[in-house]
Motif scaffolding. Structure first.
Motif, PDB file in Angstrom:
ATOM      1  N   MET A 227      10.035  -3.849  -4.038  1.00  0.00           N
ATOM      2  CA  MET A 227       8.622  -4.130  -3.781  1.00  0.00           C
ATOM      3  C   MET A 227       8.381  -4.379  -2.294  1.00  0.00           C
ATOM      4  SD  MET A 227       7.217  -3.686  -6.614  1.00  0.00           S
ATOM      5  CE  MET A 227       5.587  -4.190  -6.103  1.00  0.00           C
ATOM      6  N   ALA A 228       9.295  -5.128  -1.658  1.00  0.00           N
ATOM      7  CA  ALA A 228       9.136  -5.405  -0.231  1.00  0.00           C
ATOM      8  C   ALA A 228       9.255  -4.129   0.596  1.00  0.00           C
ATOM      9  CB  ALA A 228      10.175  -6.429   0.224  1.00  0.00           C
ATOM     10  N   GLY A 229      10.191  -3.268   0.202  1.00  0.00           N
ATOM     11  CA  GLY A 229      10.389  -2.037   0.943  1.00  0.00           C
ATOM     12  C   GLY A 229       9.260  -1.044   0.781  1.00  0.00           C
ATOM     13  N   LEU A 230       8.566  -1.099  -0.351  1.00  0.00           N
ATOM     14  CA  LEU A 230       7.470  -0.164  -0.597  1.00  0.00           C
ATOM     15  C   LEU A 230       6.146  -0.620   0.001  1.00  0.00           C
ATOM     16  CD1 LEU A 230       8.169   0.948  -4.284  1.00  0.00           C
ATOM     17  CD2 LEU A 230       8.580   2.243  -2.183  1.00  0.00           C
ATOM     18  N   LEU A 231       6.122  -1.833   0.553  1.00  0.00           N
ATOM     19  CA  LEU A 231       4.875  -2.324   1.164  1.00  0.00           C
ATOM     20  C   LEU A 231       4.338  -1.392   2.258  1.00  0.00           C
ATOM     21  CD1 LEU A 231       5.124  -6.210   1.449  1.00  0.00           C
ATOM     22  CD2 LEU A 231       3.343  -4.878   0.324  1.00  0.00           C
ATOM     23  N   PRO A 232       5.183  -0.942   3.211  1.00  0.00           N
ATOM     24  CA  PRO A 232       4.651  -0.019   4.222  1.00  0.00           C
ATOM     25  C   PRO A 232       4.086   1.268   3.605  1.00  0.00           C
ATOM     26  CG  PRO A 232       6.744  -0.906   4.946  1.00  0.00           C
ATOM     27  CD  PRO A 232       6.573  -1.322   3.518  1.00  0.00           C
ATOM     28  N   PHE A 233       4.747   1.757   2.553  1.00  0.00           N
ATOM     29  CA  PHE A 233       4.231   2.948   1.876  1.00  0.00           C
ATOM     30  C   PHE A 233       2.882   2.661   1.229  1.00  0.00           C
ATOM     31  CE2 PHE A 233       4.102   5.813  -1.872  1.00  0.00           C
ATOM     32  CZ  PHE A 233       4.121   7.019  -1.192  1.00  0.00           C
ATOM     33  N   GLY A 234       2.732   1.449   0.675  1.00  0.00           N
ATOM     34  CA  GLY A 234       1.448   1.053   0.097  1.00  0.00           C
ATOM     35  C   GLY A 234       0.355   0.989   1.153  1.00  0.00           C
ATOM     36  N   ILE A 235       0.701   0.474   2.335  1.00  0.00           N
ATOM     37  CA  ILE A 235      -0.273   0.417   3.429  1.00  0.00           C
ATOM     38  C   ILE A 235      -0.720   1.828   3.810  1.00  0.00           C
ATOM     39  CG2 ILE A 235      -0.570  -0.156   5.878  1.00  0.00           C
ATOM     40  CD1 ILE A 235       1.293  -2.540   5.390  1.00  0.00           C
ATOM     41  N   PHE A 236       0.239   2.749   3.870  1.00  0.00           N
ATOM     42  CA  PHE A 236      -0.092   4.142   4.214  1.00  0.00           C
ATOM     43  C   PHE A 236      -1.047   4.737   3.170  1.00  0.00           C
ATOM     44  CE2 PHE A 236       0.874   8.723   4.137  1.00  0.00           C
ATOM     45  CZ  PHE A 236       0.591   9.040   5.460  1.00  0.00           C
ATOM     46  N   LEU A 237      -0.797   4.459   1.890  1.00  0.00           N
ATOM     47  CA  LEU A 237      -1.679   4.990   0.844  1.00  0.00           C
ATOM     48  C   LEU A 237      -3.077   4.369   0.933  1.00  0.00           C
ATOM     49  CD1 LEU A 237       0.633   5.158  -2.315  1.00  0.00           C
ATOM     50  CD2 LEU A 237      -0.184   7.047  -0.890  1.00  0.00           C
TER      51      LEU A 237
END
Length: 441
Positions: A227-237
Motif C-alpha cells: 500500500m505504501a509503495g503504491l501511493l505514488p502510483f495512486g497520486i499519478f492516477l
C-alpha cells in the motif's frame, strides 16, 4: 556575407562560447540578440528579446513545469521512494534478477513523479545500488540497470524535456505526454525482459533472495509495504485520470498532483519544514533555469527563421545530396547521438530544434511523433561514451569498487535495447500516435 555564412558563424560562435563553460542560456541568448542587432539594427535586436519574453509569459501550459517539479521533490524528499524500493524488495525478491527488475519499475514510478532523469539516477544510486551490491548482484549489471532506468525520466510523462520541445515546436504538451506513454512503457518492458532472460540464463548475475529471509517478513508487513509503495502510483492516477477524461486541463491536473503529494507527505508525517523548504528551493531554481533556456531558445530560433536557414539545410540534404526523407531523418537522429557525447538533452534541443523542427515539417513527418524520437535518441545519447551525461553521474555517485570501465561496459546491452526500441517506434509511428489521436477524438 550570405545568410548561410551568418547562420554558420552563429553556430560556431555559440559552440566556442559553450566550451568556455559559460551558462547555456546566456550563451545562446547573447548570440541571438547580438546577431539580431547586427542584422536588423537596434530596434530589431531589442524587439526580438522583448517579443520572445512576452511569448514565454503568455504561454499558459508552462505553469505545469513548477507544479510537476515540486511534486517530484516532495515525494523524493519525504522518502516515499524508500517505501517503493522496500516493496519491490519484498514482492520481487524470489525471482532471478528480481531486485533489478524492481529497480526498473521504481524508475518508471519516479519518472511519473518527477519528469527529470537526474532524480531517478540520484534515487537509484543512493537507495537501489548499495542494496543490489550487498545482495551480490553483478556490478556491471546493476550500474547499467540504474543508468537505463533513470533515462526513462525524460520520456515517461510528466517529462520536462517534452514540455520544452512542445514550446519550441508549437505542439500540444498533452499530446506529447500521451505520445510518450506507450514507447516509455515498451522500453521499460524491454529492459525487464532483458534482465529476466540474462539472470535466468546466468543466475549469478542477479541471485534470488534467500527464501528464509523473505518468509520472515510477516504478511501484514508485506501488504503495508504494498500500500505504501503504491501511493505514488495512486497520486499519478488522481492527477491524470481527470485530465485524460477531459474534466481538467493540463495545468489543473498538475496542481492536483502537487497538492496530492503534499497531502500524502502530511498524512505520513513526513512533511517537515526541511522537506518543504528543499522542495520549494529546488523547484524555483530548476523552473527559473528552464524559463531562461526557453527564452534563449525562442530568440535563437527567431533569428534562424529570419535567415531562412531551414531552406539552406533542406537544399543541402534534398537537392544537393539527393537524400530521401527517411535518410535525412536518420542523419538527424545520428547527429543527436553525436552531440549527446558532450551536451545534455536541453542544450541539444535548444541548439538544433530551430533547424530540425521546420525541416521535419517540410519532410511531412508528424511533429508529435518526432518529439518522441528526439527524446528516445537523447536517452541513448545520455549513455553513449565518451562523455555521456549518465556515465559521469553514475561515476560521481557509485562506490569506489565500481570503476569507470565497469560503468562504460555496463551500458552496452542497454544501449542496444534502446536502439531497438527507437527503431521499432520509427517503423511503427502509431505506437506513439495512437494514444493522443484516440483521446483527442
Amino acid at each position: 556575407m550570405s545568410y548561410d555564412m551568418i547562420a554558420a558563424l552563429m553556430f560556431g560562435s555559440m559552440l566556442m562560447m559553450l566550451m568556455t563553460g559559460q551558462r547555456m542560456f546566456g550563451v545562446i541568448g547573447f548570440v541571438a540578440v547580438v546577431a539580431a542587432l547586427l542584422l536588423w539594427g537596434d530596434r530589431g535586436g531589442y524587439d526580438l528579446a522583448f517579443a520572445q519574453s512576452m511569448k514565454v509569459i503568455g504561454w499558459f501550459p508552462l505553469l505545469t513545469l513548477p507544479m510537476f517539479i515540486f511534486m517530484g521533490y516532495v515525494l523524493s524528499e519525504s522518502r516515499l521512494a524508500d517505501d517503493l524500493y522496500r516493496m519491490f524488495h519484498v514482492w520481487f525478491g524470489r525471482m532471478p534478477g528480481g531486485l533489478a527488475i524492481g529497480t526498473i519499475l521504481l524508475m518508471v514510478l519516479i519518472s511519473a513523479m518527477n519528469g527529470l532523469s537526474v532524480a531517478g539516477m540520484a534515487i537509484g544510486a543512493t537507495i537501489a545500488l548499495p542494496e543490489l551490491l550487498k545482495r551480490n548482484y553483478d556490478k556491471r549489471m546493476v550500474t547499467g540497470v540504474i543508468q537505463a532506468g533513470s533515462s526513462l525520466g525524460i520520456l515517461v510523462p510528466p517529462s520536462v524535456v517534452l514540455v520544452l520541445y512542445a514550446l519550441i515546436a508549437r505542439q500540444s504538451v498533452s499530446d506529447l505526454w500521451l505520445a510518450g506513454i506507450v514507447p516509455g512503457l515498451m522500453m521499460a518492458a524491454m529492459f525487464i525482459g532483458y534482465i529476466w532472460i540474462r539472470c535466468k540464463l546466468n543466475p549469478a548475475l542477479g541471485p534470488a533472495l534467500d527464501a528464509e529471509e523473505l518468509a520472515a517478513v510477516p504478511k501484514a508487513e508485506k501488504y503495508r509495504l504494498l500500500m505504501a509503495g503504491l501511493l505514488p502510483f495512486g497520486i499519478f492516477l488522481v492527477m491524470m485520470v481527470p485530465f485524460v477524461t477531459g474534466y481538467t486541463r493540463l495545468v489543473e491536473s498538475s496542481v492536483i498532483g502537487a497538492v496530492a503529494s503534499v497531502l500524502v507527505a502530511v498524512a505520513k508525517g513526513r512533511m517537515t519544514r526541511q522537506v518543504f523548504e528543499t522542495a520549494t528551493r529546488q523547484t524555483l531554481a530548476i523552473s527559473c533555469m528552464f524559463l531562461w533556456i526557453i527564452l534563449a531558445a525562442l530568440a535563437f530560433g527567431a533569428v534562424f527563421d529570419g535567415l531562412r536557414a531551414v531552406d539552406a539545410i533542406k537544399g543541402l540534404f534534398l537537392d544537393n545530396l539527393g537524400l530521401g526523407r527517411w535518410q535525412v531523418l536518420i542523419l538527424m537522429q545520428l547527429s543527436f547521438i553525436l552531440m549527446g557525447t558532450f551536451l545534455d538533452d536541453t542544450a541539444m534541443l535548444v541548439i538544433v530544434a530551430p533547424l530540425y523542427v521546420p525541416l521535419v515539417k517540410i519532410l511531412e513527418f508528424d511533429l508529435v511523433w518526432y518529439g518522441v524520437l528526439y527524446t528516445m535518441t537523447c536517452q541513448i545519447a545520455y549513455m553513449t561514451p565518451p562523455f555521456g551525461y549518465n556515465l559521469f553521474l553514475m561515476r560521481a555517485m557509485a562506490p569506489k569498487e565500481v570503476s569507470l570501465v565497469d560503468i562504460y561496459r555496463s551500458i552496452v546491452p542497454f544501449v542496444a535495447v534502446m536502439v531497438l526500441a527507437l527503431a521499432i517506434v520509427m517503423m511503427f509511428p502509431q505506437l506513439a500516435l495512437w494514444l493522443p489521436n484516440t483521446l483527442r477524438h
